[in-house]
Structures are given as C-alpha cells and as structure tokens.
Design a protein around this motif. Structure first.
Motif, mmCIF file in Angstrom:
data_model
loop_
_atom_site.group_PDB
_atom_site.id
_atom_site.type_symbol
_atom_site.label_atom_id
_atom_site.label_comp_id
_atom_site.label_asym_id
_atom_site.label_seq_id
_atom_site.Cartn_x
_atom_site.Cartn_y
_atom_site.Cartn_z
ATOM 1 N N PHE A 189 0.828 -1.204 0.000
ATOM 2 C CA PHE A 189 0.000 0.000 0.000
ATOM 3 C C PHE A 189 0.865 1.258 0.000
ATOM 4 O O PHE A 189 0.670 2.153 -0.818
ATOM 5 N N ARG A 190 1.842 1.300 0.867
ATOM 6 C CA ARG A 190 2.714 2.493 0.931
ATOM 7 C C ARG A 190 3.461 2.672 -0.379
ATOM 8 O O ARG A 190 3.651 3.796 -0.857
ATOM 9 N N LEU A 191 3.868 1.569 -0.937
ATOM 10 C CA LEU A 191 4.586 1.619 -2.206
ATOM 11 C C LEU A 191 3.722 2.247 -3.302
ATOM 12 O O LEU A 191 4.117 3.180 -3.989
ATOM 13 N N LEU A 192 2.508 1.751 -3.407
ATOM 14 C CA LEU A 192 1.601 2.272 -4.428
ATOM 15 C C LEU A 192 1.269 3.729 -4.146
ATOM 16 O O LEU A 192 1.250 4.564 -5.057
ATOM 17 N N GLU A 193 1.045 4.048 -2.888
ATOM 18 C CA GLU A 193 0.756 5.426 -2.509
ATOM 19 C C GLU A 193 1.893 6.342 -2.932
ATOM 20 O O GLU A 193 1.678 7.429 -3.478
ATOM 21 N N PHE A 194 3.086 5.881 -2.702
ATOM 22 C CA PHE A 194 4.256 6.670 -3.091
ATOM 23 C C PHE A 194 4.301 6.897 -4.597
ATOM 24 O O PHE A 194 4.483 8.025 -5.062
ATOM 25 N N PHE A 195 4.092 5.847 -5.334
ATOM 26 C CA PHE A 195 4.122 5.999 -6.790
ATOM 27 C C PHE A 195 3.025 6.942 -7.260
ATOM 28 O O PHE A 195 3.217 7.721 -8.189
ATOM 29 N N LEU A 196 1.883 6.878 -6.612
ATOM 30 C CA LEU A 196 0.753 7.670 -7.080
ATOM 31 C C LEU A 196 0.927 9.166 -6.864
ATOM 32 O O LEU A 196 0.269 9.966 -7.519
ATOM 33 N N THR A 197 1.802 9.557 -5.939
ATOM 34 C CA THR A 197 2.000 10.987 -5.749
ATOM 35 C C THR A 197 2.689 11.592 -6.963
ATOM 36 O O THR A 197 2.613 12.788 -7.177
ATOM 37 N N ASN A 198 3.392 10.782 -7.718
ATOM 38 C CA ASN A 198 3.999 11.239 -8.960
ATOM 39 C C ASN A 198 3.961 10.129 -9.985
ATOM 40 O O ASN A 198 4.983 9.536 -10.294
ATOM 41 N N PRO A 199 2.803 9.845 -10.480
ATOM 42 C CA PRO A 199 2.748 8.730 -11.422
ATOM 43 C C PRO A 199 3.588 9.095 -12.629
ATOM 44 O O PRO A 199 3.820 10.268 -12.873
ATOM 45 N N LYS A 200 4.066 8.133 -13.290
ATOM 46 C CA LYS A 200 4.889 8.331 -14.487
ATOM 47 C C LYS A 200 6.337 8.666 -14.155
ATOM 48 O O LYS A 200 7.227 8.427 -14.945
ATOM 49 N N ARG A 201 6.564 9.251 -13.007
ATOM 50 C CA ARG A 201 7.931 9.585 -12.665
ATOM 51 C C ARG A 201 8.693 8.319 -12.294
ATOM 52 O O ARG A 201 8.180 7.470 -11.579
ATOM 53 N N VAL A 202 9.903 8.238 -12.769
ATOM 54 C CA VAL A 202 10.714 7.059 -12.472
ATOM 55 C C VAL A 202 11.484 7.285 -11.182
ATOM 56 O O VAL A 202 12.164 8.291 -11.028
ATOM 57 N N TYR A 203 11.355 6.355 -10.247
ATOM 58 C CA TYR A 203 12.081 6.438 -8.988
ATOM 59 C C TYR A 203 13.141 5.354 -8.896
ATOM 60 O O TYR A 203 12.885 4.199 -9.223
ATOM 61 N N SER A 204 14.290 5.747 -8.418
ATOM 62 C CA SER A 204 15.356 4.772 -8.199
ATOM 63 C C SER A 204 15.036 3.947 -6.954
ATOM 64 O O SER A 204 14.212 4.335 -6.119
ATOM 65 N N ARG A 205 15.692 2.829 -6.838
ATOM 66 C CA ARG A 205 15.460 2.001 -5.657
ATOM 67 C C ARG A 205 15.833 2.754 -4.387
ATOM 68 O O ARG A 205 15.170 2.608 -3.356
ATOM 69 N N ASP A 206 16.853 3.554 -4.443
ATOM 70 C CA ASP A 206 17.223 4.336 -3.262
ATOM 71 C C ASP A 206 16.113 5.299 -2.860
ATOM 72 O O ASP A 206 15.762 5.415 -1.691
ATOM 73 N N GLN A 207 15.575 5.977 -3.858
ATOM 74 C CA GLN A 207 14.484 6.918 -3.545
ATOM 75 C C GLN A 207 13.301 6.181 -2.952
ATOM 76 O O GLN A 207 12.653 6.668 -2.026
ATOM 77 N N ILE A 208 13.023 5.037 -3.504
ATOM 78 C CA ILE A 208 11.894 4.271 -2.995
ATOM 79 C C ILE A 208 12.148 3.849 -1.557
ATOM 80 O O ILE A 208 11.285 4.004 -0.688
ATOM 81 N N LEU A 209 13.352 3.367 -1.315
ATOM 82 C CA LEU A 209 13.690 2.958 0.049
ATOM 83 C C LEU A 209 13.496 4.102 1.036
ATOM 84 O O LEU A 209 12.862 3.954 2.073
ATOM 85 N N GLU A 210 14.045 5.237 0.680
ATOM 86 C CA GLU A 210 13.970 6.389 1.584
ATOM 87 C C GLU A 210 12.546 6.794 1.885
ATOM 88 O O GLU A 210 12.234 7.208 2.991
ATOM 89 N N SER A 211 11.703 6.705 0.878
ATOM 90 C CA SER A 211 10.362 7.262 1.046
ATOM 91 C C SER A 211 9.352 6.250 1.554
ATOM 92 O O SER A 211 8.373 6.622 2.180
ATOM 93 N N VAL A 212 9.564 5.013 1.279
ATOM 94 C CA VAL A 212 8.536 4.029 1.599
ATOM 95 C C VAL A 212 8.880 3.252 2.866
ATOM 96 O O VAL A 212 7.994 2.858 3.617
ATOM 97 N N PRO A 267 10.512 2.880 6.710
ATOM 98 C CA PRO A 267 10.783 3.757 7.851
ATOM 99 C C PRO A 267 12.267 4.116 7.895
ATOM 100 O O PRO A 267 13.099 3.342 7.428
ATOM 101 N N ASN A 268 12.580 5.272 8.447
ATOM 102 C CA ASN A 268 13.973 5.705 8.462
ATOM 103 C C ASN A 268 14.862 4.669 9.134
ATOM 104 O O ASN A 268 14.434 3.912 9.970
ATOM 105 N N ASN A 269 16.094 4.724 8.764
ATOM 106 C CA ASN A 269 17.135 3.877 9.336
ATOM 107 C C ASN A 269 16.759 2.409 9.543
ATOM 108 O O ASN A 269 17.096 1.802 10.544
ATOM 109 N N VAL A 270 16.060 1.866 8.582
ATOM 110 C CA VAL A 270 16.015 0.418 8.510
ATOM 111 C C VAL A 270 16.941 0.031 7.363
ATOM 112 O O VAL A 270 17.105 0.787 6.423
ATOM 113 N N ASN A 271 17.538 -1.103 7.485
ATOM 114 C CA ASN A 271 18.415 -1.559 6.415
ATOM 115 C C ASN A 271 17.793 -2.736 5.684
ATOM 116 O O ASN A 271 17.687 -3.817 6.225
ATOM 117 N N VAL A 272 17.381 -2.487 4.488
ATOM 118 C CA VAL A 272 16.907 -3.597 3.675
ATOM 119 C C VAL A 272 17.665 -3.585 2.359
ATOM 120 O O VAL A 272 18.048 -2.529 1.852
#
Lengths: 226, 226
Positions: free
Chosen positions: B160-183, B185-190
């Motif tokens: 859900f959070r992932l889709l929500e994130f994409f929907l705030t800027n559909p069409k925009r390409v996000y890098s995996r890093d950007q996705i990690l940061e935004s989707v 929680p802070n300072n988790v390591n995945v």
DNA sequence: TTAATTTGTAACAAAATTGTAACATTTAAA
DNA sequence: TTTAAATGTTACAATTTTGTTACAAATTAA
C-alpha cells in the motif's frame, strides 16, 4: 520576456501585427496560415506557447488542439485560442478541449500580452527544466522517455545517457574522450571504439524511418547532434 | 468533481446562484461578503480555488489578491477574478497581480464552470482530495483501500505504501534508493533487491486480469507507474 | 496461546545490456 | 590510383539486471 511563440492564423494582417509586436517584446515568433502546415512547423519550432485561430481554412482550431494533445512532446504546450465574436458554447468547448485561455477578436495587443504572460507564468515553472528538446526530438528526464516526432523511442540505458549528454549541447562536437568521461561511470576502462558501437545503436533507434540523420560524424574529432 | 471553493463577493444574489450551482456539482463552498472577513475565513476554510469580486466595499479584489500572495500557504491558490463590464486596463492589472483568470459579469454558470475546471486542472492534479487516482486505479488514503476499475484490491501494508508513493507522482521514475527512503521507515536496512520482490507482489495484486501492466520497469533506473 | 499474515533474503531463471573482435566501408592523403 | 587511417556494421559471449519462487523469521490477529 523571452520564449518562443507559434501562431496559426489565416489572416495575414493579424499575423503581421501580432508577430511584429511580440518580437518587439523579445519573443521569438514563427507562424503558419493554415492548420496542416502549422502542425508540421510546430514540431520544428518547438514553441513555448501557441496562438491558435478558431476558424482556419482546413482544420478547426479545436481539431488542431486535440491533435496536439495526443503528441506526447506537446502534451503541456500552453494554447491560447483566438475566436471571432461568437457564441459562448464555442468558448466552452474550447476550454474543455485543453485550451488554456481564449481571446475574442478584435482584441488589443495589451490584452493579448497580459494573457500570454499569465499563461506562461503558470506553465513554465514545471515543464521547462526537465525536458530536453532538439528539433523534433524530446527527452524526458523524469519519466526517462524519448520521443521523436511524438512517437516514443525505446533506448537502452547507455544510449539514453548518451543522447542526454548530446542534448545538453546539441550541435557541439564532442571527442570520444569527452564522451567517455561524461557518459560512462568514473574509472571504467572501455575502448574508444565502444563509443562508435553505441553511437551506431543510438542512430538505429533514433532514425525511425525519418530521413534526416540526427547524429553527425566529424571525422577525426568525434560526434555531435545536427 | 470535488474540491473546496471560496467566494468573496458583495452581491448576495450572485453568491447564492453560484454557491448553489457549485454545490450541485460536488464542490464544497463557503463565502464572505467583504474583503476583510474574506481574508480571515479563507485561512480557516483552506480552499482549492478562490472566486474574487473585483469591486468590494472595503478592499479591492486586487488588494486582496496581493495580500493572499504574500501568505506562503496561499502562494499557489488559484484565483478567478469576477469583474463588472469595465475597461480593459483593469483586466490587465488583474492578470499581472497574480490572478489566474477573470470573468466579466454577467456570466453564465456554464462559462464559470469551464474556467474553474480549466484552472483546477492546471493547478491541482494531485491535491484536490485525499484520493489518489491514476488511470482506472484509485487509492483512498483515509480508508486505506485501493480500487481498480471499481473493484477492491487487497494490499499488504508495504504494498500500500509503495503504491501510494508511486501515485503521488505517477509516471515519474524512482530509483530504488528513492523508494527505500520514502517508503521504508527511516534507518532500517533492507537490501535493494527487496524492493523488486515487493514490486512483484504489488504487480500481482494490481494486475487483476486487466491486461495493461501498471508498473513500468526502467532498467538500471528504477520503476514508475505507466 | 495458536494461527494467519507479512516481511526480508537467498537462490535460481530469464531477459536485457554491454564490450570487443572481426570484417566492411568510407575518407583523405600520398 | 593506391594506401592507410577512421569509421560503420555485425555477431556473440560475458556480464549485469530483473523476475520469480520458496522459506524462515517476525509480526499481527484471533
């Protein structure tokens, strides 16, 4: 004030008047007297705004407008429609078909100027910065897409970076060393001939049935867009 | 159609007419009869668009408009100015002071509606409501539900959070890093590959028998909606 | 508590991209 | 014209990137 404005209008006296005044105000202006020519010229000219007459000898302004919106590289091109004193129904159709504003003839140049400013103010903060355009080519850095003549072109990652690099200074000739430094990640070692192969791949993708070659070889110097 | 519209206009009959019709069209409407009240109410109401009368008993529309632009939270509030049939000079001043459009009284409701749509379409693609929409997909942030083509789709929290994130800027390409940061929680390591797996899960849920793929893979860059 | 769901990662499969070599063609100079 | 250098073209193996699946650990719900 600067920017490129394109006019499609069949009355030469209006074109002359408007064009002259816009140029006096620092705009770069080009125009067509009918819809079909206009659509072609538009792609070459890559304007920041379009002034569109409502009634044209061939296509109606509305048709042109809808046509334009289909073309990905013009999806956000602001359009101001010029209408003869007419019914309100027409105006509404115009606005709903993606026109940004309209102006009823006869209008004063001051009024036109005010509309243009307002429309440019709205549309430019967003779209200006992240689209690289050259001729009928458009590269969208946000969506990572490339269009030629409105049609999407699929590129591999390296071809994309290569084209992006060229587009920041189209026409400028870059040596293979310069290309390597800017397009390839630091401290990788690739043969300079590798570039030639990528250029070939880029050419192949970009020259979609279009006759005009987009990448120029400058013997013993490098490559550039043209 | 939805969104909040605020009206500052001293003629009660106009307010009544416009407010009634706008509400019938799904807008939430509030209004004031003079400028000073209006400015106060505005802040409480937090509208998506302001209809502003040119001549008011206390402050002029222009003054109000300039006032509004000073306030950071209203810097981008779209304003449509309502003017009595007057001189053109006035109109121009209006446009230059940050008004997005204007309308000359008397106007038909249809004409007003068309302007409102045009202005909202430009300024508000996202923020109109708490529902994020894209193509036939709808995400309700309040109820935490997702629908495609009217049918509900069940998503896990991360999807859900992932889709929500994409929907705030559909069409925009996000890098995996950007996705990690935004989707995440802070300072988790995945691992960055984890994203791929979640993308796969999201795809699986979202592509309900619908043929069209909704998530685009941009090789070596990331993902985007499409 | 137990059962169900969610999550991250590893392992393998599939697909796309990449660099280079080898050969062909063009260009410019001798 | 002949020759050498530069560039165009093609094919292909190696590498990189992404898709997919399975599973154990962690979390949540019942």
């Amino acid at each position: 004030m600067n920017g490129k404005i394109f006019i499609i209008e069949d009355e030469p006296s209006i074109i002359q008047l408007v064009q002259h005044n816009l140029e006096k105000n620092g705009f770069l202006v080009s125009s067509s007297l009918n819809g079909n020519d206009g659509l072609k010229e538009l792609k070459k000219f890559q304007p920041d705004l379009l002034l569109l007459d409502w009634m044209l000898p061939d296509l109606s302004g509305i048709e042109i407008c809808k046509n334009i919106r289909k073309d990905n590289s013009f999806k956000n091109l602001p359009v101001i429609m010029l209408t003869a004193k007419g019914e309100e129904e027409d105006k509404i159709k115009g606005l709903d078909s993606g026109v940004d504003d309209y102006l009823t003839k006869p209008f004063s140049f001051n009024e036109l100027m005010a509309r243009i400013k307002a429309v440019l103010r709205r549309s430019n903060p967003n779209t200006v910065s992240d689209n690289l355009k050259f001729d009928d080519l458009m590269l969208d850095r946000i969506e990572k897409r490339v269009f030629r003549d409105g049609q999407e072109i699929k590129l591999g990652p390296t071809e994309f970076r290569l084209l992006e690099f060229f587009l920041t200074n189209p026409k400028r000739v870059y040596s293979r060393d310069q290309i390597l430094e800017s397009v390839w990640p630091n401290n990788v070692n690739v043969e300079s001939r590798t570039i030639d192969v990528h250029i070939r791949r880029l050419r192949q993708s970009v020259n979609l049935k279009n006759k005009k070659e987009l990448i120029r070889t400058v013997r013993s110097s490098g490559y550039s867009l043209i």
